[in-house]
Design a protein around this motif. Structure first.
Motif, PDB file in Angstrom:
ATOM      1  N   ALA A   1      59.790  10.786  62.707  1.00  0.00           N
ATOM      2  CA  ALA A   1      59.839  10.583  64.159  1.00  0.00           C
ATOM      3  C   ALA A   1      61.261  10.284  64.618  1.00  0.00           C
ATOM      4  N   ALA A   2      62.005   9.522  63.825  1.00  0.00           N
ATOM      5  CA  ALA A   2      63.382   9.173  64.193  1.00  0.00           C
ATOM      6  C   ALA A   2      64.340  10.343  63.998  1.00  0.00           C
ATOM      7  N   LEU A   3      64.179  11.095  62.922  1.00  0.00           N
ATOM      8  CA  LEU A   3      65.102  12.179  62.597  1.00  0.00           C
ATOM      9  C   LEU A   3      64.791  13.492  63.328  1.00  0.00           C
ATOM     10  N   ARG A   4      63.532  13.730  63.628  1.00  0.00           N
ATOM     11  CA  ARG A   4      63.069  14.945  64.308  1.00  0.00           C
ATOM     12  C   ARG A   4      63.592  16.228  63.635  1.00  0.00           C
ATOM     13  N   PRO A   5      63.305  16.394  62.339  1.00  0.00           N
ATOM     14  CA  PRO A   5      63.806  17.582  61.631  1.00  0.00           C
ATOM     15  C   PRO A   5      63.092  18.854  62.079  1.00  0.00           C
ATOM     16  N   HIS A   6      63.715  19.984  61.809  1.00  0.00           N
ATOM     17  CA  HIS A   6      63.106  21.284  62.102  1.00  0.00           C
ATOM     18  C   HIS A   6      62.271  21.771  60.929  1.00  0.00           C
ATOM     19  N   PHE A   7      62.494  21.182  59.759  1.00  0.00           N
ATOM     20  CA  PHE A   7      61.850  21.648  58.528  1.00  0.00           C
ATOM     21  C   PHE A   7      61.515  20.447  57.651  1.00  0.00           C
ATOM     22  N   PHE A   8      60.333  20.469  57.056  1.00  0.00           N
ATOM     23  CA  PHE A   8      59.916  19.424  56.121  1.00  0.00           C
ATOM     24  C   PHE A   8      59.189  20.097  54.979  1.00  0.00           C
ATOM     25  N   ALA A   9      59.510  19.698  53.752  1.00  0.00           N
ATOM     26  CA  ALA A   9      58.827  20.229  52.570  1.00  0.00           C
ATOM     27  C   ALA A   9      58.466  19.082  51.647  1.00  0.00           C
ATOM     28  N   ASP A  10      57.266  19.149  51.086  1.00  0.00           N
ATOM     29  CA  ASP A  10      56.806  18.122  50.156  1.00  0.00           C
ATOM     30  C   ASP A  10      55.722  18.746  49.293  1.00  0.00           C
ATOM     31  N   ASP A  11      55.464  18.147  48.135  1.00  0.00           N
ATOM     32  CA  ASP A  11      54.390  18.656  47.280  1.00  0.00           C
ATOM     33  C   ASP A  11      53.090  17.901  47.513  1.00  0.00           C
TER      34      ASP A  11
END
Length: 92
Positions: free
Chosen positions: A30-40
């Motif tokens: 919420a703080a960073l507001r990234p355009h992309f997130f990846a996780d397993d």
């Protein structure tokens, strides 16, 4: 250098593009507001969707057959997830 950093660097994303967060990801996302997130982990991907990250990628884990909610894309590795993000980003 680990595989995540090498994969990001191949696509011109430096170390600032990789941020490790222990536990819940919601506050940081919420703080960073990234355009992309990846996780397993599917639960972390769901958290990312809940914070309106536009491109969420689940990196397949060995033996993980958990179904994915709509909007989360499934990739075999981080390299293919980053490539998929850039392909979509360039199209739209």
């Amino acid at each position: 250098m680990d595989g995540r950093r090498r994969s990001l660097q191949r696509h011109g994303i430096g170390d600032a593009g990789l941020i490790a967060v222990e536990g819940s990801k919601s506050g940081a996302l919420a703080a960073l507001r990234p355009h992309f997130f990846a996780d397993d982990t599917v639960d972390h991907c769901v958290e990312a969707m809940g914070t309106m990250v536009p491109h969420v990628a689940r990196i397949q884990s060995w033996g993980d057959a958990q179904p994915l909610p709509l909007g989360i894309e499934d990739y075999a590795c981080l390299e293919s997830a980053v490539r998929g993000f850039f392909e979509r980003y360039q199209q739209g």
